[in-house]
Design an enzyme around this catalytic site. Structure first.
Site, PDB file in Angstrom:
ATOM      1  N   TYR A 141      -1.326  -0.590  10.350  1.00 27.08           N
ATOM      2  CA  TYR A 141      -1.492  -1.029   8.966  1.00 27.08           C
ATOM      3  C   TYR A 141      -0.339  -0.521   8.105  1.00 27.08           C
ATOM      4  O   TYR A 141       0.245  -1.274   7.309  1.00 27.08           O
ATOM      5  CB  TYR A 141      -2.827  -0.513   8.440  1.00 27.08           C
ATOM      6  CG  TYR A 141      -3.094  -0.816   6.980  1.00 27.08           C
ATOM      7  CD1 TYR A 141      -3.588  -2.057   6.600  1.00 27.08           C
ATOM      8  CD2 TYR A 141      -2.885   0.153   6.004  1.00 27.08           C
ATOM      9  CE1 TYR A 141      -3.853  -2.337   5.261  1.00 27.08           C
ATOM     10  CE2 TYR A 141      -3.153  -0.113   4.671  1.00 27.08           C
ATOM     11  CZ  TYR A 141      -3.629  -1.359   4.303  1.00 27.08           C
ATOM     12  OH  TYR A 141      -3.885  -1.622   2.979  1.00 27.08           O
ATOM     13  N   SER A 145       0.840  -1.199   0.000  1.00 26.57           N
ATOM     14  CA  SER A 145       0.000   0.000   0.000  1.00 26.57           C
ATOM     15  C   SER A 145       0.870   1.242   0.000  1.00 26.57           C
ATOM     16  O   SER A 145       1.969   1.249   0.567  1.00 26.57           O
ATOM     17  CB  SER A 145      -0.896   0.011   1.243  1.00 26.57           C
ATOM     18  OG  SER A 145      -1.566   1.251   1.373  1.00 26.57           O
TER      19      SER A 145
END
Length: 229
Positions: free
Chosen positions: A154, A138
């Site tokens: 995350y 990501s």
């Protein structure tokens, strides 16, 4: 070996499901991996004859062992492993208040789980003529660019995925390993305000699975291009 055998973890919805749909349309055999066997079977049936499913919990060694045995019996090899399964637990929480429990749980799934499933599937990948591993990372994990406070657990896990990609590339010279950023997509994780559809986010995964040159190894890819991480 003309038909690619592809396992996508976490593929019952979102980017993983969109990628499965596109890959099947290209003639690949796609195995829907999910810890929820009912959802996996339902998703595979809806996708049609090009889809199969397997129960796989990437945090559970026994589940991984069973999945490998199932795939060995059915196919005898694996051409592409797409490590797409992941969790997002902290959203807008500040790193100053981030609990060790949330961080451990996130790393257990996003990083350690990805490593475990990769290690488990290597014997099947080694039977492929052109094995590929795709790790879904990501932009939230990029070190390049301005610091940003969003979803610290995350984000840290996705930074670690890029380093795992580097380590696997060095350790597996016969396997094409890359990580990718799908972008901010309208999925259950991304929310309704995201600018990209799940289909758009899946495009790079499909390209890495079927079309990217074999010489592309150890990179972080976004929109089919190498980007700094």
């Amino acid at each position: 070996m003309s038909q690619s055998i592809i396992l996508i973890t976490g593929a019952t919805r979102g980017i993983g499901h969109a990628a499965a749909t596109q890959l099947i349309a290209r003639g690949a055999r796609v195995i829907i991996g999910s810890r929820d066997s009912g959802r996996a079977e339902t998703a595979a049936r809806k996708l049609g004859s090009g889809a199969d499913w397997v129960q796989i919990d990437i945090t559970d060694p026994a589940s991984l062992e069973a999945a490998v045995e199932t795939l060995q019996q059915r196919y005898g090899r694996l051409d592409v492993l797409a490590n797409n399964a992941g969790i997002l637990l902290d959203h807008y929480e500040s790193v100053i208040r981030l609990s060790a429990k949330i961080l451990r749980e996130t790393l257990e799934t996003n990083l350690i789980g990805t490593l475990r499933v990769t290690q488990a599937m290597l014997p099947l990948l080694e039977k492929s003529e052109n094995p590929r591993i795709i790790n879904v990372a990501s932009g939230a994990g990029q070190l390049d660019g301005e610091p940003q406070p969003w979803a610290p657990a995350y984000s840290m896990s996705k930074t670690a995925i890029n380093m795992l990609t580097q380590q696997l590339t060095a350790a597996l010279p016969g396997v094409m390993v890359n990580s990718m950023c799908p972008g901010w997509c309208r999925t259950d994780m991304g929310g309704d305000e995201a600018p990209l559809s799940a289909d758009e986010g899946a495009d790079t995964l499909v390209w890495l699975a079927l079309d990217a040159p074999d010489s592309l190894r150890g990179h972080f890819i976004k929109e089919r291009k190498i980007v700094p991480w």
